[in-house]
Design a protein around this motif. Structure first.
Motif, PDB file in Angstrom:
ATOM      1  N   LYS A   1      -3.063  -6.552   6.135  1.00 58.63           N
ATOM      2  CA  LYS A   1      -3.031  -7.055   4.767  1.00 58.63           C
ATOM      3  C   LYS A   1      -3.746  -6.041   3.881  1.00 58.63           C
ATOM      4  N   VAL A   2      -3.033  -5.548   2.874  1.00 55.34           N
ATOM      5  CA  VAL A   2      -3.555  -4.471   2.037  1.00 55.34           C
ATOM      6  C   VAL A   2      -3.728  -4.979   0.606  1.00 55.34           C
ATOM      7  N   VAL A   3      -4.887  -4.682   0.011  1.00 53.12           N
ATOM      8  CA  VAL A   3      -5.128  -5.045  -1.381  1.00 53.12           C
ATOM      9  C   VAL A   3      -4.443  -4.000  -2.276  1.00 53.12           C
ATOM     10  N   PRO A   4      -3.628  -4.417  -3.254  1.00 49.31           N
ATOM     11  CA  PRO A   4      -2.966  -3.444  -4.133  1.00 49.31           C
ATOM     12  C   PRO A   4      -3.988  -2.508  -4.783  1.00 49.31           C
ATOM     13  N   SER A   5      -3.691  -1.211  -4.761  1.00 49.27           N
ATOM     14  CA  SER A   5      -4.642  -0.215  -5.249  1.00 49.27           C
ATOM     15  C   SER A   5      -4.023   0.663  -6.320  1.00 49.27           C
ATOM     16  N   GLU A   6      -4.818   0.937  -7.353  1.00 46.99           N
ATOM     17  CA  GLU A   6      -4.446   1.938  -8.354  1.00 46.99           C
ATOM     18  C   GLU A   6      -5.522   3.019  -8.400  1.00 46.99           C
ATOM     19  N   SER A   7      -6.044   3.340  -7.228  1.00 46.40           N
ATOM     20  CA  SER A   7      -7.089   4.341  -7.137  1.00 46.40           C
ATOM     21  C   SER A   7      -6.717   5.358  -6.065  1.00 46.40           C
ATOM     22  N   ASN A   8      -7.707   6.132  -5.605  1.00 46.39           N
ATOM     23  CA  ASN A   8      -7.435   7.101  -4.541  1.00 46.39           C
ATOM     24  C   ASN A   8      -7.957   6.602  -3.199  1.00 46.39           C
ATOM     25  N   PHE A   9      -8.018   5.282  -3.043  1.00 48.00           N
ATOM     26  CA  PHE A   9      -8.436   4.696  -1.783  1.00 48.00           C
ATOM     27  C   PHE A   9      -7.657   3.407  -1.551  1.00 48.00           C
ATOM     28  N   VAL A  10      -7.723   2.930  -0.315  1.00 49.00           N
ATOM     29  CA  VAL A  10      -6.977   1.732   0.079  1.00 49.00           C
ATOM     30  C   VAL A  10      -7.941   0.791   0.797  1.00 49.00           C
ATOM     31  N   PHE A  11      -7.958  -0.459   0.359  1.00 48.36           N
ATOM     32  CA  PHE A  11      -8.827  -1.496   0.903  1.00 48.36           C
ATOM     33  C   PHE A  11      -7.943  -2.456   1.681  1.00 48.36           C
ATOM     34  N   PHE A  12      -8.275  -2.673   2.951  1.00 57.24           N
ATOM     35  CA  PHE A  12      -7.381  -3.480   3.784  1.00 57.24           C
ATOM     36  C   PHE A  12      -8.177  -4.428   4.670  1.00 57.24           C
ATOM     37  N   ALA A  13      -7.533  -5.532   5.040  1.00 54.77           N
ATOM     38  CA  ALA A  13      -8.152  -6.535   5.906  1.00 54.77           C
ATOM     39  C   ALA A  13      -7.923  -6.167   7.360  1.00 54.77           C
ATOM     40  N   VAL A  14      -8.908  -6.427   8.183  1.00 55.09           N
ATOM     41  CA  VAL A  14      -8.770  -6.209   9.617  1.00 55.09           C
ATOM     42  C   VAL A  14      -8.096  -7.436  10.220  1.00 55.09           C
ATOM     43  N   PRO A  15      -7.570  -7.328  11.430  1.00 56.09           N
ATOM     44  CA  PRO A  15      -6.962  -8.514  12.063  1.00 56.09           C
ATOM     45  C   PRO A  15      -7.928  -9.687  12.117  1.00 56.09           C
ATOM     46  N   ASP A  16      -7.386 -10.893  12.083  1.00 54.50           N
ATOM     47  CA  ASP A  16      -8.213 -12.106  12.004  1.00 54.50           C
ATOM     48  C   ASP A  16      -9.220 -12.213  13.134  1.00 54.50           C
ATOM     49  N   ASN A  17      -8.872 -11.720  14.303  1.00 49.73           N
ATOM     50  CA  ASN A  17      -9.753 -11.857  15.473  1.00 49.73           C
ATOM     51  C   ASN A  17     -10.617 -10.611  15.685  1.00 49.73           C
ATOM     52  N   ALA A  18     -10.750  -9.778  14.653  1.00 46.93           N
ATOM     53  CA  ALA A  18     -11.490  -8.522  14.797  1.00 46.93           C
ATOM     54  C   ALA A  18     -12.728  -8.516  13.918  1.00 46.93           C
ATOM     55  N   ASP A  19     -13.726  -7.747  14.341  1.00 37.94           N
ATOM     56  CA  ASP A  19     -14.933  -7.524  13.551  1.00 37.94           C
ATOM     57  C   ASP A  19     -14.771  -6.197  12.810  1.00 37.94           C
ATOM     58  N   ALA A  20     -15.031  -6.208  11.497  1.00 40.02           N
ATOM     59  CA  ALA A  20     -14.771  -5.020  10.676  1.00 40.02           C
ATOM     60  C   ALA A  20     -15.575  -3.816  11.161  1.00 40.02           C
ATOM     61  N   HIS A  21     -16.840  -4.013  11.478  1.00 43.61           N
ATOM     62  CA  HIS A  21     -17.646  -2.858  11.883  1.00 43.61           C
ATOM     63  C   HIS A  21     -17.207  -2.326  13.249  1.00 43.61           C
ATOM     64  N   GLU A  22     -16.755  -3.216  14.138  1.00 45.48           N
ATOM     65  CA  GLU A  22     -16.233  -2.753  15.416  1.00 45.48           C
ATOM     66  C   GLU A  22     -14.976  -1.909  15.203  1.00 45.48           C
ATOM     67  N   LEU A  23     -14.119  -2.337  14.251  1.00 46.45           N
ATOM     68  CA  LEU A  23     -12.932  -1.538  13.954  1.00 46.45           C
ATOM     69  C   LEU A  23     -13.311  -0.199  13.338  1.00 46.45           C
ATOM     70  N   TRP A  24     -14.323  -0.203  12.472  1.00 41.06           N
ATOM     71  CA  TRP A  24     -14.804   1.062  11.909  1.00 41.06           C
ATOM     72  C   TRP A  24     -15.195   2.018  13.035  1.00 41.06           C
ATOM     73  N   SER A  25     -15.880   1.504  14.039  1.00 40.61           N
ATOM     74  CA  SER A  25     -16.297   2.335  15.179  1.00 40.61           C
ATOM     75  C   SER A  25     -15.092   2.818  15.975  1.00 40.61           C
ATOM     76  N   ARG A  26     -14.067   1.965  16.103  1.00 38.44           N
ATOM     77  CA  ARG A  26     -12.860   2.381  16.833  1.00 38.44           C
ATOM     78  C   ARG A  26     -12.161   3.507  16.103  1.00 38.44           C
ATOM     79  N   PHE A  27     -12.066   3.432  14.769  1.00 37.12           N
ATOM     80  CA  PHE A  27     -11.489   4.551  14.013  1.00 37.12           C
ATOM     81  C   PHE A  27     -12.294   5.822  14.267  1.00 37.12           C
ATOM     82  N   LEU A  28     -13.618   5.701  14.271  1.00 32.48           N
ATOM     83  CA  LEU A  28     -14.468   6.871  14.489  1.00 32.48           C
ATOM     84  C   LEU A  28     -14.234   7.453  15.880  1.00 32.48           C
ATOM     85  N   ASP A  29     -14.053   6.584  16.865  1.00 30.43           N
ATOM     86  CA  ASP A  29     -13.745   7.061  18.218  1.00 30.43           C
ATOM     87  C   ASP A  29     -12.471   7.892  18.236  1.00 30.43           C
TER      88      ASP A  29
END
Length: 370
Positions: free
Chosen positions: A303-331
């Motif tokens: 789920k993506v929030v409409p953006s008129e900037s140079n970044f994109v704000f999005f929701a993580v899956p319902d069963n996921a923790d946002a900071h854990e996903l941040w760490s997975r991207f970093l991995d």
């Protein structure tokens, strides 16, 4: 070792955290909203020549009021917003953060308040705290984190803030507050005798008319804050500015530090403005990449929030923790931003290959939660 708690710190600063994003070196750094394109070769050559010319004058203080730079900024704003402004309506400082701090020093302070609509730029409450200005938090609503204007007007009427912050496009969510809604907020704040600071740090990435179009209607109420850090490939140059009635410039001159803009900062910013057309050509590329990233994320199931900037704000899956996903991207060698909003992350639109790496990581990660 002395601990911070051992120092006679102001009580309202105890327990607070300094602003900052993680500074990690990875292949795909998409966590701070910079323009990923380097300044053009023409700009670099022009800057080197200008610095060489000025180097022998560095034993002298800089031009105190940055007159030449403010002329260039006024010309740029007039072209970009189609609102004619002059040097007397423009003030410049070391990034928009210093601009906002000076405004809070002049119009905030002990016994005064500033209202913000959160989530929004996280420096706003920090600047309020640093100037001993009470921060009044009015939450944004809905899955797109828009300002509920009726609730905003009621809050202004009830709490009578001395200052109101409106960030558009909003950081970290990317949405805009239309000019029609800004006018309603301005009317409400004018009625209580305060000012509205419209933070347009990302204005060049949006098609919405600038709030500068309202300056003539609200000369004693409206200040429009902008920056060269985003669209201008110029985050390292640290140049922000505001546009307002000349009386606001007189006000911040009462609180600004002497010679606050160095000779080199003024020169570098003036050179960057001379090359505005070639620099802003990268904005069109980033807008196209933003559209591509949003569509791809949505197709992956985010789920993506409409953006008129140079970044994109999005929701993580319902069963996921946002900071854990941040760490997975970093991995996966992709650094994005956890801004502390539950269930959401933000990525800055980068070069095409960086965006490809982000989308590949997003695809892999969402598959782990299905």
């Amino acid at each position: 070792m002395t601990d911070l708690n051992d120092l006679p710190l102001r009580p309202e600063l105890r327990g607070k955290s300094a602003y900052g994003a993680p500074q990690l070196t990875v292949t795909n750094q998409l966590n701070t909203n910079e323009n990923p394109y380097a300044p053009s070769e023409g700009l670099v050559e022009d800057l080197v020549t200008e610095v060489r010319r000025l180097a022998t004058t560095l034993n002298r203080y800089p031009e105190r009021d940055a007159v030449e730079l403010r002329d260039e900024l006024a010309a740029y704003v007039s072209r970009q917003t189609h609102v004619e402004v002059t040097r007397d309506q423009v003030w410049a400082a070391n990034g928009s953060n210093e601009v906002l701090q000076q405004l809070l020093q002049a119009f905030g302070g002990p016994g005064r308040s500033v209202m913000g609509f959160t989530p929004s730029y996280s420096m706003h409450p920090i600047l309020a705290s640093g100037t001993q200005t009470e921060f009044l938090d009015v939450p944004r609503t809905g899955e797109n984190f828009d300002i509920d204007v009726d609730k905003a007007l009621a809050a202004i009427a009830e709490q009578k803030p001395d200052i109101v912050f409106v960030t558009t496009p909003n950081n970290p969510t990317g949405g805009i507050t239309p000019v029609t809604d800004l006018r309603r907020i301005l009317e409400a704040e004018r009625a209580v005798g305060g000012i509205v600071i419209v933070d347009e740090a990302y204005a060049e990435f949006s098609d919405e008319p600038s709030a500068t179009t309202l300056l003539a209607e609200y000369p004693t109420t409206l200040v429009v804050s902008r920056t060269m850090s985003k669209a201008f490939d110029f985050a390292g140059g640290r140049l922000g500015y505001f546009v307002a009635d000349p009386a606001f410039i007189e006000a911040v001159m009462l609180v600004r530090l002497p010679y606050h803009l160095s000779t080199l900062s003024q020169a570098a910013s003036t050179v960057a403005l001379r090359h505005a057309d070639e620099t802003l050509a990268t904005v069109a590329k980033l807008r196209q990449e933003r559209i591509r990233v949003v569509e791809a994320l949505a197709n992956l199931g985010y789920k993506v929030v409409p953006s008129e900037s140079n970044f994109v704000f999005f929701a993580v899956p319902d069963n996921a923790d946002a900071h854990e996903l941040w760490s997975r991207f970093l991995d996966l060698d992709v650094l994005i931003r956890d801004v502390g909003v539950a269930g959401h992350l933000r990525m800055t639109v980068g070069l095409p290959q960086e965006n490809d790496a982000f989308l590949a990581a997003a695809d892999k990660i969402i598959g782990e939660y299905k």
